[in-house]
Design a protein around this motif. Structure first.
Motif, PDB file in Angstrom:
ATOM      1  N   VAL A 137     -31.540  45.963 -29.856  1.00 16.49           N
ATOM      2  CA  VAL A 137     -30.406  45.030 -29.703  1.00 16.49           C
ATOM      3  C   VAL A 137     -30.955  43.641 -29.356  1.00 16.49           C
ATOM      4  CG1 VAL A 137     -28.678  46.732 -29.008  1.00 16.49           C
ATOM      5  CG2 VAL A 137     -30.058  45.630 -27.249  1.00 16.49           C
ATOM      6  N   ASP A 138     -30.344  42.623 -29.948  1.00 16.85           N
ATOM      7  CA  ASP A 138     -30.794  41.247 -29.697  1.00 16.85           C
ATOM      8  C   ASP A 138     -29.588  40.325 -29.689  1.00 16.85           C
ATOM      9  OD1 ASP A 138     -31.908  38.502 -30.146  1.00 16.85           O
ATOM     10  OD2 ASP A 138     -33.792  39.613 -30.290  1.00 16.85           O
ATOM     11  N   HIS A 139     -29.569  39.381 -28.751  1.00 17.81           N
ATOM     12  CA  HIS A 139     -28.381  38.526 -28.660  1.00 17.81           C
ATOM     13  C   HIS A 139     -28.403  37.323 -29.603  1.00 17.81           C
ATOM     14  CE1 HIS A 139     -30.138  36.177 -24.949  1.00 17.81           C
ATOM     15  NE2 HIS A 139     -30.846  36.017 -26.013  1.00 17.81           N
ATOM     16  N   ARG A 140     -29.522  37.115 -30.289  1.00 19.03           N
ATOM     17  CA  ARG A 140     -29.521  36.054 -31.299  1.00 19.03           C
ATOM     18  C   ARG A 140     -29.274  36.671 -32.678  1.00 19.03           C
ATOM     19  NH1 ARG A 140     -34.661  32.436 -31.032  1.00 19.03           N
ATOM     20  NH2 ARG A 140     -35.735  34.419 -30.851  1.00 19.03           N
ATOM     21  N   THR A 141     -28.895  35.814 -33.632  1.00 20.18           N
ATOM     22  CA  THR A 141     -28.669  36.330 -34.989  1.00 20.18           C
ATOM     23  C   THR A 141     -29.995  36.327 -35.757  1.00 20.18           C
ATOM     24  OG1 THR A 141     -28.236  34.154 -35.918  1.00 20.18           O
ATOM     25  CG2 THR A 141     -26.329  35.362 -35.042  1.00 20.18           C
TER      26      THR A 141
ATOM     27  N   PRO B 214     -46.679  31.750 -40.108  1.00 21.57           N
ATOM     28  CA  PRO B 214     -45.709  31.433 -39.068  1.00 21.57           C
ATOM     29  C   PRO B 214     -44.959  32.650 -38.524  1.00 21.57           C
ATOM     30  CG  PRO B 214     -45.515  29.912 -40.914  1.00 21.57           C
ATOM     31  CD  PRO B 214     -46.463  30.990 -41.349  1.00 21.57           C
ATOM     32  N   GLN B 215     -44.606  32.551 -37.251  1.00 19.17           N
ATOM     33  CA  GLN B 215     -43.849  33.614 -36.577  1.00 19.17           C
ATOM     34  C   GLN B 215     -42.539  33.912 -37.312  1.00 19.17           C
ATOM     35  OE1 GLN B 215     -43.764  33.238 -32.350  1.00 19.17           O
ATOM     36  NE2 GLN B 215     -42.001  34.560 -32.089  1.00 19.17           N
ATOM     37  N   THR B 216     -41.933  32.861 -37.921  1.00 11.34           N
ATOM     38  CA  THR B 216     -40.697  33.086 -38.674  1.00 11.34           C
ATOM     39  C   THR B 216     -40.947  34.082 -39.822  1.00 11.34           C
ATOM     40  OG1 THR B 216     -41.297  31.037 -39.794  1.00 11.34           O
ATOM     41  CG2 THR B 216     -39.528  30.898 -38.186  1.00 11.34           C
TER      42      THR B 216
ATOM     43  N   MET C 204     -47.193  19.741 -35.841  1.00 10.86           N
ATOM     44  CA  MET C 204     -48.113  19.005 -34.966  1.00 10.86           C
ATOM     45  C   MET C 204     -47.538  18.940 -33.562  1.00 10.86           C
ATOM     46  SD  MET C 204     -49.130  15.869 -37.479  1.00 10.86           S
ATOM     47  CE  MET C 204     -49.382  16.197 -39.226  1.00 10.86           C
ATOM     48  N   TYR C 205     -48.404  18.760 -32.600  1.00  6.63           N
ATOM     49  CA  TYR C 205     -47.974  18.704 -31.203  1.00  6.63           C
ATOM     50  C   TYR C 205     -48.761  17.615 -30.485  1.00  6.63           C
ATOM     51  CZ  TYR C 205     -46.728  23.681 -32.074  1.00  6.63           C
ATOM     52  OH  TYR C 205     -46.243  24.859 -32.574  1.00  6.63           O
ATOM     53  N   PHE C 206     -48.151  17.037 -29.447  1.00  5.81           N
ATOM     54  CA  PHE C 206     -48.949  16.239 -28.519  1.00  5.81           C
ATOM     55  C   PHE C 206     -48.441  16.462 -27.109  1.00  5.81           C
ATOM     56  CE2 PHE C 206     -45.694  13.395 -30.237  1.00  5.81           C
ATOM     57  CZ  PHE C 206     -45.137  12.833 -29.105  1.00  5.81           C
TER      58      PHE C 206
ATOM     59  N   GLY D 158     -44.674  42.168 -24.307  1.00  6.32           N
ATOM     60  CA  GLY D 158     -44.663  40.791 -24.795  1.00  6.32           C
ATOM     61  C   GLY D 158     -44.313  39.794 -23.699  1.00  6.32           C
ATOM     62  N   ASP D 159     -43.661  38.701 -24.106  1.00  8.85           N
ATOM     63  CA  ASP D 159     -43.352  37.614 -23.179  1.00  8.85           C
ATOM     64  C   ASP D 159     -42.482  38.072 -22.007  1.00  8.85           C
ATOM     65  OD1 ASP D 159     -44.735  35.872 -24.806  1.00  8.85           O
ATOM     66  OD2 ASP D 159     -43.101  34.435 -25.039  1.00  8.85           O
ATOM     67  N   ALA D 160     -41.810  39.168 -22.113  1.00 11.97           N
ATOM     68  CA  ALA D 160     -41.004  39.671 -20.983  1.00 11.97           C
ATOM     69  C   ALA D 160     -41.903  39.975 -19.780  1.00 11.97           C
ATOM     70  CB  ALA D 160     -40.234  40.926 -21.397  1.00 11.97           C
TER      71      ALA D 160
END
Ligand code: FAD
Length: 400
Positions: A38-42, A107-109, A231-233, A295-297
């Motif tokens: 179950v996940d609360h995002r679509t 990518p993660q997507t 990109m990131y900074f 994971g991140d949890a």
């Protein structure tokens, strides 16, 4: 409490359908163990939210060898190294020569799309876009309930619940028990900076990632496709991304990548901008009764070093084995060993991510001594076979 609109009995209920939750559900399916996610995002939201992009060799194997999808090998980009850029020049760290290993830009997507497609293909029970998810009775007979899009309440009873619900986990607090005890704790570190991340329509500036340290702060040049780049900074955690025009973003990136070696930053329209705060965090143990975290949890790392997504996949590789022993062979003791088995790798990654972060970022407290010492560390790293190999081993991932 009202009668639920449906009650489902399953062996493993998984809260969170990100990489950890969906990969676990897939591995359990392969082992013959049914699960409900179950996940609360679509699905649409998750599939279009840009996050991590680098997969370690073992993560790629997990996707390909367990039958998720081979798309990573045909559509992903194999990277044999990274560049470290400082004092105006880039230095290549050649992973393949140093360790025989490489990483994949994928990518993660896309990882999510592959995992979701595989679960649907195999008839998996995955429920996205739900709300008010709650978990009860984790010490005895766990129960997950949630509301569907029409506001009806549904119940899932399970032998085991896995909290794979990311860095803002609701399951983490249920696992946490106050008080000292062997191996028990919440360990964290905040950083005085965040990442300003952009997605832009531009050609690639380099064939592999560039991690840059400059007197103006850190920058990372990454890729997505031939025409779209990430990109990131380094920025202040309170920065408002909408206050930054394209021109200002490019000026900032140019300042941090300026040099004398002819490097040219390729620019174009910025199509997405976000500020990404981060921290180092570990909760231990990762289990209470019949509820386990993955994971991140259970742990988060700063993104420098690209470990978050890979750690999530490494956790569920171990957790699937543990659940197979507990649920198929009746070896309940295996549940008790999960925390120790998973955290061995987690703490290596914590150190690696912290080390990469502090080596490349500037903070307001940095003294002249700190600045010069940082440059000394980078110079040592790129000129030492041992130093470069250490970085290459950590970046490509330690053997499972
Ligand atoms: C904005 C952002 C950018 C990032 N960028 C990078 C990067 O550039 N490089 C890198 O290496 N790592 C990055 N990371 C880290 C990486 O994305 C994570 O480590 C990875 O997603 C962990 O996977 P996971 O499955 O554990 O958690 P997640 O991917 O977060 O998945 C958790 C899932 O649980 C769901 N969920 C949460 N709470 C609930 C609830 N109460 N009920 C039901 N469902 C719930 C969420 O909707 C989500 O789909 C980034 C993370 C974030 C948040």
């Amino acid at each position: 409490m009202s009668t639920p609109a449906s009650t489902t009995r399953t062996r493993v209920a998984i809260v969170g359908g990100g990489p950890a939750g969906l990969m676990l559900s897939h591995l359990l399916h392969v082992a013959g163990i049914d699960s409900v996610v179950v996940d609360h995002r679509t699905v649409e939201t998750i599939a279009t939210t840009h996050r991590a992009g680098i997969l370690e060799q073992d993560s790629v194997r997990l996707l390909t060898d367990t039958g998720v999808d081979g798309r990573v090998l045909t559509e992903g980009d194999r990277h044999g190294g990274i560049y470290l850029r400082f004092d105006g020049a880039s230095h290549h760290i050649d992973f393949e020569r140093l360790t025989g290993a490489s990483v994949w830009l994928y990518p993660q997507t896309e990882v999510f799309v592959d995992l979701h497609r595989a679960r649907v293909r195999d008839g998996g029970d995955v429920r996205f876009g739900v709300s008010d998810v709650a978990v009860r009775d984790v010490d005895t007979a766990p129960l997950v309930h949630y509301l569907d899009a029409e506001g009806r309440r549904h119940e899932i009873t399970a032998e085991i619940v896995v909290g794979a619900d990311g860095s803002r986990s609701i399951c983490r607090d249920l696992v946490w028990q106050e008080g000292a005890g062997p191996g028990r704790g919440r360990f964290g570190r905040d950083y005085p900076f965040a990442w300003f991340g952009i997605l832009c329509e531009a050609p690639k500036s380099a064939p592999e990632l560039i991690y840059a340290r400059s007197d103006h702060g850190f920058a990372l040049i990454s890729q997505r496709t031939e025409d779209v780049q990430r990109m990131y900074f380094q920025c202040d955690p309170g920065e408002d991304p909408q206050a930054w025009s394209d021109e200002r973003i490019w000026d900032e990136l140019q300042r941090r990548l300026a040099g004398t070696d002819g490097f040219e930053l390729r620019t174009g329209p910025v199509i997405e901008r976000t500020v990404l705060p981060f921290r180092s965090f570990v909760q231990t143990p990762l289990r209470r009764g019949r509820l386990l975290l993955a994971g991140d949890a259970g742990h988060t790392v700063p993104p420098t070093g690209a470990k978050g997504l890979n750690l999530a996949l490494a956790d569920v590789r171990v957790l699937a084995e543990v659940l197979e022993l507990a649920l198929l062979k009746g070896e309940e003791d295996a549940l008790a060993g999960y925390t120790e088995r998973a955290l061995g790798r987690v703490w290596k990654a914590q150190h690696f991510s912290y080390w990469m972060t502090t080596m490349l970022h500037r903070s307001a407290e940095s003294s002249d001594f700190d600045e010069q010492r940082q440059l000394g560390e980078l110079a040592t790293l790129v000129s030492s076979e041992a130093g470069s190999t250490y970085l290459a081993e950590g970046y490509t991932g330690w053997p499972s």
